[in-house]
Design a protein around this motif. Structure first.
Motif, short mmCIF file in Angstrom:
data_model
loop_
_atom_site.label_atom_id
_atom_site.label_comp_id
_atom_site.label_asym_id
_atom_site.label_seq_id
_atom_site.Cartn_x
_atom_site.Cartn_y
_atom_site.Cartn_z
N ILE A 9 0.87 -1.17 0.00
CA ILE A 9 0.00 0.00 0.00
C ILE A 9 0.91 1.22 0.00
N TRP A 31 3.04 -1.11 4.70
CA TRP A 31 1.81 -1.88 4.89
C TRP A 31 1.52 -2.71 3.65
N ARG A 33 -1.05 -5.48 1.72
CA ARG A 33 -2.45 -5.94 1.67
C ARG A 33 -2.55 -7.25 0.90
N ASN A 34 -3.34 -8.16 1.43
CA ASN A 34 -3.58 -9.43 0.76
C ASN A 34 -4.61 -9.20 -0.34
N ASP A 66 -7.10 -8.18 4.07
CA ASP A 66 -6.50 -7.69 5.31
C ASP A 66 -5.09 -7.15 5.05
N THR A 67 -4.54 -6.47 6.06
CA THR A 67 -3.21 -5.88 5.92
C THR A 67 -2.27 -6.39 7.00
#
Length: 202
Positions: A9, A31, A33-34, A66-67
């Motif tokens: 991200i 960060w 992210r999936n 999610d992250t």
């Protein structure tokens, strides 16, 4: 959506700008992210240099969308000039890799400069070394070393000067101490310096 895919991200490369060695460790958090459909975990992380460490929660399940946070910490001790330090996370069933990095310029502390350039020529000029061990050499063989010159009067500009030596038929056998002249410019004027090459001619 792709299976087992983590994306950054924001930026995967963060520019720290100009930092001071004396200020100590710098860190940035990335960060991830999936972006895939299934849950993934980060199993492993490694860095490009011992001066950098990577931190994350190992084997934590990251569900779809999610992250997760990954932090890089860079210790500039003993460093100087431009740097690019990379951290890599290994994740998913296929052990995919994602690279994160920090770039910038490190201003070396006075103490480190004195260690890196111990040979004082003048107030404005210091050398990384004035003597080099070339080891064993035979006739016709060449070796090259580099003298790094520190110009204190030019905002600590560093200049790398190659020093090359070739053994010819006239070079005596045994241990030799070969003087080698190099040239640089100090305040616009040429200055000649001498370094010694230690070599054992076979």
């Amino acid at each position: 959506m792709l299976a087992d895919t983590l994306i950054v991200i924001g930026l995967a490369t963060v520019n720290l700008g100009t930092i001071q060695e004396a200020d100590g460790v710098k860190q940035r958090t990335f960060w991830l992210r999936n972006a895939g459909k299934s849950t993934v975990t980060i199993q492993q992380g490694y860095t490009s240099c011992g001066c950098t460490t990577i931190h994350f929660t190992k084997n934590k399940a990251i569900a779809s969308a999610d992250t997760a946070a990954v932090t890089l910490r860079f210790n500039p001790r003993g460093k100087g000039g431009e740097f690019e330090e990379m951290g890599t996370v290994v994740y998913g069933r296929d052990k995919k890799r994602l690279n994160l990095s920090m770039v910038g310029t490190c201003v070396t502390s006075e103490e480190t400069l004195m260690r890196q350039f111990p040979i004082r020529v003048s107030d404005d000029l210091r050398l990384s070394a004035d003597r080099f061990d070339l080891g064993y050499m035979r006739v016709g063989e060449s070796k090259e070393r580099h003298v790094v010159v520190l110009h204190r009067d030019e905002k600590n500009r560093k200049e790398s000067i190659p020093v090359k030596f070739t053994v010819d038929a006239k070079t005596p056998k045994g241990l030799q101490h070969i003087p080698c002249k190099i040239e640089t410019k100090v305040r616009g004027r040429r200055q000649t310096l001498t370094v010694i090459l230690d070599v054992i001619v076979k």
